[in-house]
Enzyme design. Structure first.
Site, PDB file in Angstrom:
ATOM      1  N   PRO A   1      10.439  40.360  -5.952  1.00 48.59           N
ATOM      2  CA  PRO A   1      11.291  39.397  -6.662  1.00 48.59           C
ATOM      3  C   PRO A   1      10.891  39.268  -8.122  1.00 48.59           C
ATOM      4  CG  PRO A   1       9.682  38.235  -5.305  1.00 48.59           C
ATOM      5  CD  PRO A   1       9.543  39.697  -4.979  1.00 48.59           C
ATOM      6  N   ASP A   2      11.880  38.944  -8.969  1.00 48.92           N
ATOM      7  CA  ASP A   2      11.533  38.628 -10.343  1.00 48.92           C
ATOM      8  C   ASP A   2      10.923  37.227 -10.381  1.00 48.92           C
ATOM      9  OD1 ASP A   2      13.609  36.830 -10.171  1.00 48.92           O
ATOM     10  OD2 ASP A   2      14.975  37.952 -11.441  1.00 48.92           O
ATOM     11  N   PHE A   3      10.648  36.720 -11.569  1.00 46.39           N
ATOM     12  CA  PHE A   3       9.941  35.449 -11.658  1.00 46.39           C
ATOM     13  C   PHE A   3      10.858  34.237 -11.635  1.00 46.39           C
ATOM     14  CE2 PHE A   3       6.655  38.321 -12.993  1.00 46.39           C
ATOM     15  CZ  PHE A   3       5.495  37.730 -12.543  1.00 46.39           C
ATOM     16  N   ARG A   4      11.989  34.311 -12.328  1.00 44.88           N
ATOM     17  CA  ARG A   4      12.716  33.090 -12.649  1.00 44.88           C
ATOM     18  C   ARG A   4      14.079  32.934 -11.997  1.00 44.88           C
ATOM     19  NH1 ARG A   4       9.538  34.410 -16.952  1.00 44.88           N
ATOM     20  NH2 ARG A   4       8.309  32.702 -17.850  1.00 44.88           N
TER      21      ARG A   4
ATOM     22  N   ASN B   1       5.175  44.016 -16.162  1.00 44.74           N
ATOM     23  CA  ASN B   1       5.002  43.962 -14.713  1.00 44.74           C
ATOM     24  C   ASN B   1       3.552  44.198 -14.310  1.00 44.74           C
ATOM     25  OD1 ASN B   1       7.747  43.560 -14.596  1.00 44.74           O
ATOM     26  ND2 ASN B   1       8.225  45.703 -14.183  1.00 44.74           N
TER      27      ASN B   1
ATOM     28  N   ASP C   1       2.883  45.118 -11.073  1.00 42.79           N
ATOM     29  CA  ASP C   1       2.961  45.799  -9.782  1.00 42.79           C
ATOM     30  C   ASP C   1       2.451  47.235  -9.802  1.00 42.79           C
ATOM     31  OD1 ASP C   1       5.119  47.222 -11.012  1.00 42.79           O
ATOM     32  OD2 ASP C   1       6.523  45.689 -10.326  1.00 42.79           O
TER      33      ASP C   1
ATOM     34  N   HIS D   1       0.682  42.658 -19.539  1.00 37.47           N
ATOM     35  CA  HIS D   1       0.168  41.533 -18.761  1.00 37.47           C
ATOM     36  C   HIS D   1      -0.796  41.990 -17.670  1.00 37.47           C
ATOM     37  CE1 HIS D   1       4.006  39.124 -20.011  1.00 37.47           C
ATOM     38  NE2 HIS D   1       3.132  39.258 -20.990  1.00 37.47           N
TER      39      HIS D   1
END
Length: 377
Positions: free
Chosen positions: A82-85, A156, A158, A175
């Site tokens: 899933p994305d964050f927002r 990302n 991941d 990040h």
């Protein structure tokens, strides 16, 4: 749906991707081409023929040799991450089950030092190997394989860029990610003491519960976490060492699957306001009304910004299809305009050695890449 790539028959390792006669004459496609082409024209003077996906594809075929990619969580959602927002489905929404004071706390270093179990549970779910790269990741790898990727800056964590085979030297994980781990010193607060082999943390988190990470903490004298940038930590030095030079060289910027809400990542736009730029996203973000040097999609603006609204995988597939047509048109035109027998033979050898790469989800299983490598080598 396919992309047509031209391979140099005299040197199979030297890609000739999306070629134009003037762009490749007299020099190789390398990671550090000159800022001025052999005919003395600054690439900054080249403009899009049209401010749409066709214009971007044509520009890639004729001019782009230093593509910079900025990407976010949206390029990984089709992998199941899933994305964050996104309301109702985003990572921050799903983290409510951990009873956090606020969703962002799971990436807060001070909170992690007091309550590490929530983040470690998230690590178990997101650990590399649980998900496969998407079409977007393989598209970025194609840019790399064909010698026109200057750098990919990803937000990302991941590590799917690495899983897709994008070389580490062409990646900046702004990040952080799961490629490395370090110890967070309990006594120093925000400081980190030393690096730890990531496999130690992976082994410690293999089984559910707290026993594994607690033993690892006791062994190293502090909590061990992947080198993921938390609130309160600085971005990797690599980000600051490379971004200005990369964006000065950039002749085409591709932005995919990001909200552009996090600084300093979103400030990279301000360094490319005079370049052709494509945003592939479900919604328009990073407007010039919100960010310095942000996107201006209005038709009457002076910029060269293009917006593709929709799914990221669909966006790169559409771009790939148009790039295939642009390259095929160039090849037919060059063949018609051959003035000598030698040049005609050279062009035909290009066409015979061209490889159509199927742009499909079978890439996620690696099948297309294995087949392509066999035919090209």
């Amino acid at each position: 749906m396919c992309m047509l790539w031209f391979w140099n028959p005299s040197n199979p390792q030297q890609p000739r991707s999306w070629p134009s006669d003037h762009a490749l004459r007299g020099r190789e496609v390398t990671s550090k081409p000159a800022m001025v082409d052999p005919e003395g024209r600054s690439r900054a003077t080249e403009r899009l023929r049209s401010r749409d996906l066709d214009g971007i594809a044509q520009f890639m075929a004729d001019h782009a040799r230093h593509v910079v990619v900025l990407c976010g969580a949206g390029i990984s959602t089709s992998a199941g991450i899933p994305d964050f927002r996104s309301p109702g489905t985003g990572l921050y929404h799903n983290l409510q089950r951990f009873d956090l004071p606020e969703a962002e706390a799971i990436f807060d270093l001070k909170y992690f030092q007091k309550h590490p179990d929530a983040f470690y549970e998230l690590c178990r779910e997101m650990w590399p190997g649980n998900y496969a790269p998407t079409a977007c990741h393989y598209f970025i790898r194609l840019l790399s394989d064909k010698g026109i990727l200057q750098r990919c800056y990803t937000q990302n964590i991941d590590s799917l860029e690495h899983a897709a085979g994008i070389p580490a030297e062409l990646l900046v994980a702004a990040h952080g990610n799961f490629d490395a781990a370090h110890v967070v010193d309990d006594n120093v607060g925000l400081a980190s003491s030393y690096d730890v082999d990531i496999t130690e943390l992976q082994d410690a988190l293999h089984d559910p519960g707290d026993e594994g990470w607690q033993e690892l903490r006791e062994h190293h004298g502090g909590l061990v976490k992947p080198k993921i940038v938390f609130f309160g930590e600085e971005l990797p030095k690599r980000f600051f060492e490379l971004h200005k030079a990369d964006l000065a060289l950039c002749d085409l910027l591709l932005v995919m699957g990001t909200s552009l809400q996090v600084s300093p990542f979103n400030t990279l736009l301000s360094l490319t306001s005079d370049k052709p730029r494509l945003l592939i996203n479900r919604e328009a973000v990073g407007s010039c009304d919100e960010l310095a040097g942000g996107f201006c999609f209005q038709a009457d603006s002076d910029g060269q910004d293009v917006f593709y609204q929709g799914d990221c995988d669909a966006g790169v597939e559409a771009l790939a299809e148009r790039s295939c047509k642009s390259s095929s048109h160039w090849a037919r035109r060059k063949r018609r305009n051959c003035s000598t027998r030698k040049s005609c033979h050279h062009t035909r050898s290009f066409l015979r050695s061209a490889t159509d790469l199927a742009f499909s989800k079978s890439w996620q299983r690696g099948n297309a890449w294995d087949e392509t490598d066999t035919r090209m080598n």
